[in-house]
Design an enzyme around this catalytic site. Structure first.
Site, mmCIF file in Angstrom:
data_model
loop_
_atom_site.group_PDB
_atom_site.id
_atom_site.type_symbol
_atom_site.label_atom_id
_atom_site.label_comp_id
_atom_site.label_asym_id
_atom_site.label_seq_id
_atom_site.Cartn_x
_atom_site.Cartn_y
_atom_site.Cartn_z
ATOM 1 N N LYS A 161 47.152 -107.688 -13.743
ATOM 2 C CA LYS A 161 47.106 -108.580 -12.574
ATOM 3 C C LYS A 161 48.303 -109.518 -12.618
ATOM 4 C CE LYS A 161 42.015 -108.696 -12.242
ATOM 5 N NZ LYS A 161 41.594 -108.249 -10.936
ATOM 6 N N HIS A 197 42.534 -103.745 -17.253
ATOM 7 C CA HIS A 197 43.250 -103.915 -15.983
ATOM 8 C C HIS A 197 43.567 -105.382 -15.690
ATOM 9 C CE1 HIS A 197 39.254 -104.721 -14.191
ATOM 10 N NE2 HIS A 197 39.900 -105.276 -13.196
ATOM 11 N N LYS A 220 27.406 -111.622 -12.999
ATOM 12 C CA LYS A 220 27.281 -110.840 -11.757
ATOM 13 C C LYS A 220 26.394 -111.655 -10.815
ATOM 14 C CE LYS A 220 28.853 -106.624 -13.120
ATOM 15 N NZ LYS A 220 30.133 -106.161 -12.590
ATOM 16 N N ASP A 241 30.958 -105.932 -21.323
ATOM 17 C CA ASP A 241 31.679 -105.449 -20.141
ATOM 18 C C ASP A 241 32.866 -106.351 -19.783
ATOM 19 O OD1 ASP A 241 32.002 -103.734 -17.837
ATOM 20 O OD2 ASP A 241 31.151 -105.326 -16.603
ATOM 21 N N HIS A 286 38.297 -108.422 -20.980
ATOM 22 C CA HIS A 286 39.059 -109.250 -20.044
ATOM 23 C C HIS A 286 39.138 -110.717 -20.496
ATOM 24 C CE1 HIS A 286 38.627 -105.718 -17.719
ATOM 25 N NE2 HIS A 286 37.526 -106.019 -17.084
ATOM 26 N N LYS A 306 38.364 -98.416 -20.415
ATOM 27 C CA LYS A 306 37.214 -98.980 -21.102
ATOM 28 C C LYS A 306 35.916 -98.354 -20.579
ATOM 29 C CE LYS A 306 35.518 -102.894 -19.636
ATOM 30 N NZ LYS A 306 34.840 -103.375 -18.433
HETATM 31 C C1 BG6 Z 1 35.435 -104.091 -14.896
HETATM 32 C C2 BG6 Z 1 33.966 -104.216 -15.157
HETATM 33 O O1 BG6 Z 1 36.143 -103.949 -16.090
HETATM 34 O O2 BG6 Z 1 35.896 -105.253 -14.214
HETATM 35 C C3 BG6 Z 1 33.198 -104.444 -13.877
HETATM 36 O O3 BG6 Z 1 33.489 -103.042 -15.787
HETATM 37 C C4 BG6 Z 1 33.774 -105.604 -13.109
HETATM 38 O O4 BG6 Z 1 31.816 -104.667 -14.143
HETATM 39 C C5 BG6 Z 1 35.279 -105.464 -12.966
HETATM 40 O O5 BG6 Z 1 33.154 -105.631 -11.829
HETATM 41 C C6 BG6 Z 1 35.887 -106.724 -12.367
HETATM 42 O O6 BG6 Z 1 37.239 -106.488 -12.072
HETATM 43 P P1 BG6 Z 1 37.996 -107.355 -10.973
HETATM 44 O O7 BG6 Z 1 39.388 -106.863 -11.020
HETATM 45 O O8 BG6 Z 1 37.300 -107.091 -9.668
HETATM 46 O O9 BG6 Z 1 37.840 -108.786 -11.404
#
Ligand code: BG6
Length: 497
Positions: free
Chosen positions: A187, A183, A342, A240, A245, A153
């Site tokens: 998990k 991703h 964030k 994002d 997600h 992405k």
């Molecule tokens: C990414 C985003 O897809 O996921 C990031 O672009 C974010 O901004 C990250 O920090 C968070 O991933 P995880 O696995 O740390 O929750």
């Protein structure tokens, strides 16, 4: 930092694949010297190799900088102290200097790559280069029926851009060979959502509007934009995190049981959820969404607008909360509250299923004691599942109730290392299993829905709130959920501190 230690699993938690039967593969990471590759992809492949899952393959990292193989392997070990530089993993890792804009580099790459039965190209570059790379590898004969490509992405920044991105790549490679990574789907705790729902008979009968009052999904991060301001300022929290997600999590929670676990069966159910999402446009978006930017605070000296690389007068949100509705028989009338941000107080990804109160209070207990059951699924950190139950507070006087958790802490119950999401996803793509990848249709439906919100936000009247960095977001998010007589659950917010 401690050296990498293998914990021998007592329970086979991750499917123990041996890829030796796959024959020889070559995995080519374009953007191989970039942050994702150094921090996630190569360490994940290293872990797979250490556990004997990697079979017979070579890994090729491509980047514009000049490195010898030795220098590149040294760099990886500097960045990842747990890696053993003497590991045989480094014999299978090669570095190639490569500029995606230079036609000659594709030809050079083709000549340098060893023969293999399967070739995987992992596109870990700016998405603006994806179509150029797809064309480059196709034109120099590197694409055949045994080639797969993986796309990181962002897969566009709107419905239209996502469609044209896919169209431009599908000109060169068959759609079924394209693996779109989210991703979160790799998990362990996210995969466990399906297991919780579809391998436990006690859950399913309660999983609907008759018993569930509302659902909350939180993805909170403590980090800010961390040197990614250029990217982040173009995207923001909705594009994002929510577009991919969080909508994927929502699908796994809300979908109907698929007929089986084939990718197409799961896709069909996820697509139904995305189609049933009530659009949040115009006045509805104004009423049911809150967007905000973090401001400087005791915990962080710079607010979002002062970060280096962020455009002057930026209207990019670093926090979103919203109320969503799924218009189907199972979920009609059940709000889904989503929030992500964030620079929040704690790192926390969690799903809360809030059940309704008992239909009639037979027991004569004070109103404040009348709590409903709740399932709290902590996806990270400290993966766990808790079922909050009411019990009698011991004592001879009047009847008092206490809410206590029935706990399943992975760390206590499962004696195995939880693999990084990328380990599972990389092994799946090498093996040709697309179950945990996003299909084009899901991505486009998710963008279509997000476009409605983004369009509504474009109107001047939609406020951009602010919250002090290191908190749970603006109070308007709490007001949003309080309108419906609910409140967010999390550390210090009802959940444990
Ligand atoms: C990414 C985003 O897809 O996921 C990031 O672009 C974010 O901004 C990250 O920090 C968070 O991933 P995880 O696995 O740390 O929750």
């Amino acid at each position: 930092m401690a050296k990498y230690v293998i914990v021998k699993p007592k329970i086979e938690y991750m499917s123990s694949k041996s890829l030796t039967s796959m024959g020889h593969f070559r995995l080519v990471i374009i953007g191989g010297s970039g942050d994702l590759s150094l921090r996630k992809l190569i360490p994940s492949l290293y872990a797979c190799n250490l556990e004997g899952h990697l079979g017979d393959g070579t890994i090729h990292a491509l980047g514009r900088k000049s490195f010898t193989d030795t220098e590149f392997c040294d760099l990886i070990c500097e960045r990842n102290e747990h890696m053993d530089r003497n590991s045989d993993f480094f014999h299978r890792l090669k570095y190639h200097q490569f500029d995606a804009m230079n036609n000659q580099d594709y030809v050079k790459l083709r000549d340098e790559l060893p023969d293999a039965n399967t070739t995987i190209f992992y596109f870990s570059t700016a998405p603006d280069l994806f179509h150029i790379i797809a064309e480059g590898i196709a034109q120099c004969g590197l694409v055949d029926e045994n080639t797969r490509i993986v796309l990181e992405k962002p897969l566009g920044d709107s419905y239209d851009s996502s469609v044209s991105l896919s169209d431009s790549i599908e000109k060169h490679i068959e759609p079924s060979k394209i693996y779109r990574i989210d991703h979160y789907l790799g998990k362990e705790s996210v995969q466990n959502l399906m297991v919780l729902r579809f391998a436990n008979a006690v859950i399913e009968p309660l999983w609907n509007r008759n018993y569930i009052d509302h659902v909350q999904i939180t993805v909170a991060e403590t980090v800010g934009v961390e040197g990614r301001a250029g990217y982040y300022d173009r995207y923001g929290a909705l594009r994002d995190i929510i577009q991919n997600h969080m909508l994927q999590l929502l699908c796994l929670i809300a979908m109907e049981p698929p007929a089986d676990d084939k990718p197409e069966s799961i896709l069909a159910e996820k697509v139904q959820v995305l189609r049933s999402l009530k659009p949040l446009k115009g006045a509805a978006a104004r009423r049911d969404t809150v967007r905000a930017q973090y401001a400087s605070s005791k915990s962080k000296s710079k607010g979002y607008t002062e970060e280096i690389g962020v455009a002057k007068g930026t209207q990019t949100e670093t926090f979103v909360a919203m109320k969503m509705q799924i218009e189907n028989w199972r979920w009609a009338g059940v709000p889904f509250y989503i929030r992500t941000g964030k620079c929040m107080e704690r790192r926390l990804s969690e799903v809360v299923i809030q059940f309704k109160e008992v239909p009639h209070w037979t027991l004569n207990v004070p109103k404040k004691n009348r709590k409903a059951n709740r399932i709290v699924i902590r996806l990270q950190p400290d993966e766990s599942i808790q079922l909050l139950m009411q019990i009698k507070q011991p004592g001879p006087k009047s009847l008092e109730l206490k809410q206590v958790p029935l706990d399943l802490y992975y760390a206590d119950s499962i004696d195995a290392r939880l693999p990084d999401a990328y380990e599972r996803l990389l092994l799946d793509v090498i093996e040709g299993n697309s179950t945990l990848f996003m299909h084009r249709e899901e991505v486009e439906l998710a963008w279509k829905w997000c476009d409605g919100v983004l369009d509504a936000w474009q109107e001047d009247s939609m406020p951009m709130y602010s919250y002090p960095a290191g908190t749970w977001g603006p109070e308007e998010a709490d007001i949003l959920i309080a309108k419906h007589k609910n409140s967010f659950w999390g550390y210090g917010q009802g959940g444990e501190d």
